[in-house]
Design an enzyme around this catalytic site. Structure first.
Site, PDB file in Angstrom:
ATOM      1  N   GLU A  23       0.823  -1.226   0.000  1.00  0.00           N
ATOM      2  CA  GLU A  23       0.000   0.000   0.000  1.00  0.00           C
ATOM      3  C   GLU A  23       0.852   1.269   0.000  1.00  0.00           C
ATOM      4  O   GLU A  23       2.057   1.221   0.260  1.00  0.00           O
ATOM      5  CB  GLU A  23      -0.937  -0.004   1.203  1.00  0.00           C
ATOM      6  CG  GLU A  23      -0.187   0.012   2.519  1.00  0.00           C
ATOM      7  CD  GLU A  23      -0.902   0.822   3.585  1.00  0.00           C
ATOM      8  OE1 GLU A  23      -1.302   1.969   3.318  1.00  0.00           O
ATOM      9  OE2 GLU A  23      -1.037   0.281   4.698  1.00  0.00           O
ATOM     10  N   LYS A  84      -5.145  10.959   0.946  1.00  0.00           N
ATOM     11  CA  LYS A  84      -5.307   9.590   1.473  1.00  0.00           C
ATOM     12  C   LYS A  84      -6.710   9.128   1.098  1.00  0.00           C
ATOM     13  O   LYS A  84      -7.688   9.742   1.518  1.00  0.00           O
ATOM     14  CB  LYS A  84      -5.135   9.622   3.004  1.00  0.00           C
ATOM     15  CG  LYS A  84      -5.567   8.365   3.754  1.00  0.00           C
ATOM     16  CD  LYS A  84      -5.438   8.540   5.268  1.00  0.00           C
ATOM     17  CE  LYS A  84      -6.158   7.435   6.025  1.00  0.00           C
ATOM     18  NZ  LYS A  84      -6.154   7.637   7.481  1.00  0.00           N
ATOM     19  N   VAL A 104      -5.502   0.506   3.106  1.00  0.00           N
ATOM     20  CA  VAL A 104      -5.714  -0.944   3.012  1.00  0.00           C
ATOM     21  C   VAL A 104      -6.934  -1.236   2.138  1.00  0.00           C
ATOM     22  O   VAL A 104      -6.881  -2.066   1.218  1.00  0.00           O
ATOM     23  CB  VAL A 104      -5.885  -1.552   4.429  1.00  0.00           C
ATOM     24  CG1 VAL A 104      -6.425  -2.973   4.359  1.00  0.00           C
ATOM     25  CG2 VAL A 104      -4.553  -1.517   5.175  1.00  0.00           C
ATOM     26  N   LYS A 155      -4.071  -1.689  14.295  1.00  0.00           N
ATOM     27  CA  LYS A 155      -3.190  -0.723  14.967  1.00  0.00           C
ATOM     28  C   LYS A 155      -3.562  -0.555  16.441  1.00  0.00           C
ATOM     29  O   LYS A 155      -4.724  -0.482  16.794  1.00  0.00           O
ATOM     30  CB  LYS A 155      -3.247   0.604  14.226  1.00  0.00           C
ATOM     31  CG  LYS A 155      -2.443   0.520  12.919  1.00  0.00           C
ATOM     32  CD  LYS A 155      -2.148   1.861  12.351  1.00  0.00           C
ATOM     33  CE  LYS A 155      -3.182   2.269  11.357  1.00  0.00           C
ATOM     34  NZ  LYS A 155      -3.290   1.427  10.167  1.00  0.00           N
TER      35      LYS A 155
HETATM   36  N1  PSU Z   1      -0.122   0.358   8.427  1.00  0.00           N
HETATM   37  C1  PSU Z   1       0.891   1.108   8.970  1.00  0.00           C
HETATM   38  N2  PSU Z   1       0.741   2.469   8.944  1.00  0.00           N
HETATM   39  C2  PSU Z   1      -0.354   3.088   8.353  1.00  0.00           C
HETATM   40  C3  PSU Z   1      -1.389   2.297   7.773  1.00  0.00           C
HETATM   41  C4  PSU Z   1      -1.217   0.922   7.844  1.00  0.00           C
HETATM   42  O1  PSU Z   1       1.872   0.563   9.488  1.00  0.00           O
HETATM   43  O2  PSU Z   1      -0.422   4.316   8.342  1.00  0.00           O
HETATM   44  C5  PSU Z   1      -2.607   2.982   7.113  1.00  0.00           C
HETATM   45  C6  PSU Z   1      -3.314   2.022   6.168  1.00  0.00           C
HETATM   46  O3  PSU Z   1      -3.340   2.628   4.898  1.00  0.00           O
HETATM   47  C7  PSU Z   1      -4.702   1.869   6.734  1.00  0.00           C
HETATM   48  C8  PSU Z   1      -4.919   3.213   7.348  1.00  0.00           C
HETATM   49  O4  PSU Z   1      -5.627   1.554   5.741  1.00  0.00           O
HETATM   50  O5  PSU Z   1      -3.654   3.429   8.000  1.00  0.00           O
HETATM   51  C9  PSU Z   1      -6.144   3.229   8.259  1.00  0.00           C
HETATM   52  O6  PSU Z   1      -6.643   4.522   8.295  1.00  0.00           O
HETATM   53  P1  PSU Z   1      -8.085   4.851   8.954  1.00  0.00           P
HETATM   54  O7  PSU Z   1      -7.942   4.423  10.382  1.00  0.00           O
HETATM   55  O8  PSU Z   1      -8.239   6.343   8.791  1.00  0.00           O
HETATM   56  O9  PSU Z   1      -9.096   4.055   8.166  1.00  0.00           O
END
Ligand code: PSU
Ligand code: MN
Length: 299
Positions: A23, A84, A104, A155
């Site tokens: 990604e 993004k 993702v 995360k």
């Molecule tokens: N994995 C990492 N760092 C990141 C991400 C994934 O180690 O920054 C990103 C991915 O692109 C994931 C996004 O889809 O964070 C999630 O963002 P949100 O919580 O706004 O959906």
């Protein structure tokens, strides 16, 4: 839909070589410059070292791009105003001449459209802490796109038990790479379980092939713990995280800004420890994904 490919991915598709999608939001919004470009290249090299071809995905000038050239990768890493994009943004940005980094959810979508079966990221998005109505569009993408996503769990900034529950309710098969526990991104353990522990790429490939025979639409989520030497205790992260969450609420950070904000505050509070862990797990996941892609490609 028109997709553009770099020459390496064009050849790999023609020759039916194993490919791993990567990604681009982690490059544009997840890591600071110039570590972002270094890490992106190391992930690509790790995929190659394991016998597969890397396909980093982004939207460039409004065109979905699967496999970036060095210049395109450098452009994404160096620019401040890359957008993004998640699933909801796709109709707006496709056809417009904008450069976008795929999350993702959107990387999975283009990987699947391009016929790529395996994708590696860091940590998936999920249900946020506090505001349980803030649910990443990564989750429905994982439930609805039948590829394999390799990640270090969700995360740590998220509500992990709500995220785990969401995956279960929506029928996502969550597999643990040499672990029975659902990894917690910066930490190896979360106290939550995976559906099955696997010890080899052969075992994973069997599960993926069975998913395909069943005709199920969901992704196989292969969760890989952060390498032990870079793992951080959950208790230690919690302290930094409460400060980061407090700041986010004081500053009115919302929506797609939330995750990048929290990750960057944690890097500061931890004196770079979370950054080291993030990079280590990204490289590690790229290697595991390549092993799985090679195994799946064996016919
Ligand atoms: N994995 C990492 N760092 C990141 C991400 C994934 O180690 O920054 C990103 C991915 O692109 C994931 C996004 O889809 O964070 C999630 O963002 P949100 O919580 O706004 O959906
Ligand atoms: Mn959100």
């Amino acid at each position: 839909m028109k997709i553009q490919y770099n020459s390496e991915v064009t050849d790999a598709l023609k020759q039916d070589l194993p490919i791993v999608a990567l990604e681009s939001t982690v490059i544009s919004h997840g890591l600071p410059y110039p570590l972002n470009i270094k890490t992106a290249k190391r992930m690509e090299d790790t995929v190659r070292e394991h016998g597969a071809v890397p396909a980093t995905i982004a939207v460039l000038g409004g065109i979905p791009t699967v496999g970036l050239t060095e210049d395109q990768l450098a452009l994404l890493a160096g620019s401040e105003n890359t957008r993004k994009i998640s699933t909801r943004d796709l109709p707006v940005v496709i056809g417009k001449e904008v450069n976008c980094a795929t999350t993702v959810a959107t990387t999975m979508f283009f990987a699947w459209k391009a016929g790529i079966d395996v994708f590696a990221t860091g940590g998936i998005g999920g249900v946020h802490r506090g505001d349980g109505s803030d649910v990443s569009a990564d989750l429905p993408a994982i439930a609805g796109i039948p590829i394999t996503t390799v990640c270090a769990g969700a995360k740590s900034v998220l509500d992990l038990s709500a995220t785990r529950e969401w995956l279960e309710t929506n029928g996502v098969c969550v597999v643990g790479w040499r672990t029975s526990e659902f990894p917690a991104f910066y930490s190896e353990s979360s106290g939550l379980e995976v559906d099955e522990k696997v010890d080899s790429a052969t075992e994973v490939a069997r599960i993926i092939n069975a998913r395909d025979r069943l005709g199920l639409d969901s992704c196989v989520l292969l969760t890989v713990p952060v390498p032990e030497s870079d793992s951080i205790e959950a208790a230690e992260i919690d302290d930094w995280l409460s400060r980061a969450l407090q700041e986010a609420s004081e500053r009115g950070i919302k929506g797609k800004e939330t995750t990048p904000f929290l990750l960057s505050r944690l890097v500061e509070f931890s004196d770079g420890k979370t950054l080291d862990a993030n990079i280590a797990l990204l490289i590690n996941n790229a290697g595991v994904a390549a092993k799985v892609a090679v195994e799946l490609n064996r016919k």
